[in-house]
Each structure stands twice: as C-alpha cells, then as structure tokens.
Enzyme design. Structure first.
Site, PDB file in Angstrom:
ATOM      1  N   LEU A 110      -7.643   4.028  -7.171  1.00  0.00           N
ATOM      2  CA  LEU A 110      -9.041   3.596  -7.174  1.00  0.00           C
ATOM      3  C   LEU A 110      -9.909   4.538  -6.362  1.00  0.00           C
ATOM      4  O   LEU A 110     -11.022   4.879  -6.770  1.00  0.00           O
ATOM      5  CB  LEU A 110      -9.165   2.176  -6.621  1.00  0.00           C
ATOM      6  CG  LEU A 110     -10.592   1.655  -6.424  1.00  0.00           C
ATOM      7  CD1 LEU A 110     -11.354   1.633  -7.748  1.00  0.00           C
ATOM      8  CD2 LEU A 110     -10.571   0.263  -5.799  1.00  0.00           C
ATOM      9  N   GLY A 127      -6.060   7.540  -3.353  1.00  0.00           N
ATOM     10  CA  GLY A 127      -5.351   6.584  -4.197  1.00  0.00           C
ATOM     11  C   GLY A 127      -5.978   6.454  -5.569  1.00  0.00           C
ATOM     12  O   GLY A 127      -7.001   7.069  -5.881  1.00  0.00           O
ATOM     13  N   ASP A 152      -3.876   7.540   9.620  1.00  0.00           N
ATOM     14  CA  ASP A 152      -3.068   6.368   9.319  1.00  0.00           C
ATOM     15  C   ASP A 152      -3.844   5.152   9.815  1.00  0.00           C
ATOM     16  O   ASP A 152      -4.083   5.009  11.013  1.00  0.00           O
ATOM     17  CB  ASP A 152      -1.713   6.478  10.029  1.00  0.00           C
ATOM     18  CG  ASP A 152      -0.791   5.304   9.760  1.00  0.00           C
ATOM     19  OD1 ASP A 152      -1.271   4.257   9.273  1.00  0.00           O
ATOM     20  OD2 ASP A 152       0.409   5.416  10.045  1.00  0.00           O
ATOM     21  N   ILE A 153      -4.244   4.276   8.898  1.00  0.00           N
ATOM     22  CA  ILE A 153      -5.113   3.164   9.293  1.00  0.00           C
ATOM     23  C   ILE A 153      -4.426   2.167  10.220  1.00  0.00           C
ATOM     24  O   ILE A 153      -5.102   1.318  10.806  1.00  0.00           O
ATOM     25  CB  ILE A 153      -5.676   2.415   8.064  1.00  0.00           C
ATOM     26  CG1 ILE A 153      -4.545   1.796   7.227  1.00  0.00           C
ATOM     27  CG2 ILE A 153      -6.551   3.329   7.229  1.00  0.00           C
ATOM     28  CD1 ILE A 153      -5.047   0.846   6.143  1.00  0.00           C
ATOM     29  N   ALA A 186      -4.322   0.206   0.931  1.00  0.00           N
ATOM     30  CA  ALA A 186      -3.447  -0.968   1.051  1.00  0.00           C
ATOM     31  C   ALA A 186      -2.049  -0.585   0.577  1.00  0.00           C
ATOM     32  O   ALA A 186      -1.868   0.439  -0.093  1.00  0.00           O
ATOM     33  CB  ALA A 186      -3.978  -2.127   0.216  1.00  0.00           C
ATOM     34  N   TYR A 232       2.727 -10.027  -0.416  1.00  0.00           N
ATOM     35  CA  TYR A 232       1.578  -9.178  -0.723  1.00  0.00           C
ATOM     36  C   TYR A 232       0.292 -10.006  -0.773  1.00  0.00           C
ATOM     37  O   TYR A 232      -0.700  -9.685  -0.109  1.00  0.00           O
ATOM     38  CB  TYR A 232       1.787  -8.466  -2.060  1.00  0.00           C
ATOM     39  CG  TYR A 232       0.552  -7.767  -2.570  1.00  0.00           C
ATOM     40  CD1 TYR A 232       0.019  -6.675  -1.890  1.00  0.00           C
ATOM     41  CD2 TYR A 232      -0.102  -8.208  -3.726  1.00  0.00           C
ATOM     42  CE1 TYR A 232      -1.133  -6.040  -2.348  1.00  0.00           C
ATOM     43  CE2 TYR A 232      -1.239  -7.580  -4.189  1.00  0.00           C
ATOM     44  CZ  TYR A 232      -1.749  -6.500  -3.497  1.00  0.00           C
ATOM     45  OH  TYR A 232      -2.897  -5.884  -3.954  1.00  0.00           O
ATOM     46  N   ASP A 289      -6.324 -10.503  -7.180  1.00  0.00           N
ATOM     47  CA  ASP A 289      -6.131 -11.779  -7.860  1.00  0.00           C
ATOM     48  C   ASP A 289      -4.879 -12.502  -7.365  1.00  0.00           C
ATOM     49  O   ASP A 289      -4.728 -13.711  -7.571  1.00  0.00           O
ATOM     50  CB  ASP A 289      -6.035 -11.565  -9.376  1.00  0.00           C
ATOM     51  CG  ASP A 289      -4.947 -10.585  -9.782  1.00  0.00           C
ATOM     52  OD1 ASP A 289      -4.558  -9.736  -8.953  1.00  0.00           O
ATOM     53  OD2 ASP A 289      -4.487 -10.653 -10.940  1.00  0.00           O
TER      54      ASP A 289
END
Length: 303
Positions: free
Chosen positions: A21, A19, A48-49, A72, A137, A114
C-alpha cells in the site's frame, strides 16, 4: 510587481512506505503533497517503528503536517504463531507513531482491517458495528485502533483483502500456482471484498482533500474497500479466468480442512456508504479492478 507567495505544500509522512500500500499511496499523494517515506529499509527515513526513541525523534525532526500509518505485520498466521512479535509491531509500533503525532499535534491516519470483526454478521459491516476479532492479528490491530483513539486528531480507515503490484498477494499467488498445478483448492466459506491498493490510495487522497487539517479535533472511522462480496473460491476462479488459465481446476474446500493457525471471519465485507457520502467518491467493483490488475504486464503469463 510583487509576486504572490506560493502556497506551502503540506508534508505527509507515510510509514511502511516500501510496502504494497505504501508505494501506491506515496505515488498518489505526491501529486499534491510533499511525501516523505518511513520504513525499516529502502526509504527516506530508515527506522524500525518498534524503536520508540528513534521513531519519535525521526518523525518530530521532520515536522510533517500529517502522518499516515500503513506499517504493520499483516501475516495473519505468522501473528498467531508469534503473538509477542505481533503485539510489538502492531500495537507497540502504532503507539510510538501515535506518540510522535501527539507531540506535533498533527492528525494521524491509521490503516486498520476488516479482521477486527468476527464475521457473524450477514450484511456488510458499518463503522457502528462492535469489533470482536478472532485472531491475534485482528486483536492487535484493534488494540492499535484504541491507542490511536487516545489522540485528539485521528482517522481510522478499515479495509480488507488488499492486493497490489508491490508485494505478495492472493492474486499473484493463484496465478503463480496455476502455472504449475492442474488443480487448486480454495476455501468457499469465507467472504470479503478484494481491494486494489491503487484504488485505496486514490480513496485516501480524496479523503485528504475533504479533511479539515486545522480542526482541533478530528475523530473519524471509515470503511473503505472496493465494492461487492465474493468468497476466496469464487475470487480464485475469476483470477484463473482472467489470466486465461481455465484448464486449471479450482476446487472448493472448507476452512476447517486447511487447519490454518489463525481463525478468519466467515464474512468481513465492509459498508463504504459513510466514506462515499463524505468524499463523493465511488469505489469501483472488485471485478473491475481485478480485471485491470490481471491485465497488467506484471501478472501476464510469459509466452
């Protein structure tokens, strides 16, 4: 003469390693650590988590010294439309990662957002402020935080408005749209702080340098973002300016005019002071990092 044994390199497993990040984080950490990536595809470990058995086995078999969980579902409106999927990935997936870390008795660093805050505050959010998410989310990320807190060894890092070279982001979207449109409409009643993934990855590396890996309990929450506050509207105007597309008009609109599925916090700027005190690492301003990013070949206009 007997040579001194080389110090064992610590192994770090990064979820979501393919991803936006994850790619930058893996590059930064590879300077000092043995980094292993886990992602649903194109990674050292394809997993796959949300598959609890495979996730736990994959991580336990590798025996990392620490896990950084970046994976995520971050599509805010997508999560609002499909809350079951959001819960499965963001809550269930995180719980599976946490269970694996618990079995190994190793620290878990969890990347949060955030958007766990409601935006009612007028000054930057600290780690002591009470979360109150407005969207599916944000709610799933907060539940995931709570699952992580059940561990003895964890660090929760909240950030926001991420952009980088390895995934879809607001900066690239504005530049791409500005190439084909005469005007862009952007909301001016939501403020936050754009955060460059390269800087965030460097910050995580600095935190690891200060982490007491052998501690029986590591239980910390930090806010980490680039410095400053800006609205999406002013952010877009700065992007257009830096990309030398100033012939394109950026017009302000209100959030209600967009009628997007998920409600966003009006103000989600984070206070980095706790992180900076612990690491002695100062985050750059969002304007400085944006200038660097737009100057990259990836974001330049084709001539």
């Amino acid at each position: 003469m007997v040579e001194k044994a080389k110090k064992k390199t610590r192994k770090i497993l990064v979820t979501g390693s393919h991803g936006m990040l994850g790619v930058d984080l893996s590059k930064v950490l590879s300077r000092n650590y043995d980094v292993l990536g886990l992602d649903i595809s194109k990674s050292d470990i394809q997993c796959d988590i949300t598959d609890i058995d495979k996730t736990i086995k994959s991580i336990v078999d590798e025996k990392p010294d620490l896990v950084i969980h970046t994976a995520a579902w971050t599509d805010v409106d997508g999560c609002e439309k499909d809350p079951d999927k959001a819960k499965k990935i963001n809550e269930g997936g995180t719980e599976n990662i946490a269970l694996a870390a618990s079995k190994l008795d190793i620290p878990l660093i969890y990347i949060s957002t955030d958007f766990v805050f409601d935006g009612e505050k007028k000054n930057p959010y600290t780690e002591e402020d009470t979360p109150n998410p407005l969207s599916v989310y944000g709610k799933t990320k907060l539940v995931a935080e709570q699952k992580v807190v059940a561990l003895r060894k964890y660090v929760i890092l909240r950030t926001g408005w991420l952009y980088g070279a390895n995934g879809k982001n607001f900066v690239d979207t504005i530049i791409d749209n500005a190439k084909t449109r005469n005007e862009l409409k952007v909301v001016d009643d939501q403020a936050g702080c754009p955060t460059y993934t390269k800087d965030f990855a460097e910050a995580i590396g600095r935190l690891l340098d200060r982490l007491n890996w052998e501690s029986k309990t590591i239980q910390e929450v930090y806010h980490v973002s680039n410095k400053g506050a800006v609205s999406w509207f002013d952010y877009a105007r700065e992007i257009v300016k830096l990309a030398k597309l100033e012939n394109v008009k950026v017009l302000p609109i209100k959030s209600k005019d967009l009628a997007r599925p998920a409600k966003r916090p009006a103000f989600s700027v984070l206070d980095n002071s706790k992180f900076e005190k612990v690491t002695n690492f100062k985050m750059r301003s969002w304007k400085e990092t944006l200038k660097e990013y737009v100057g990259r070949e990836k974001c330049r206009l084709k001539t």
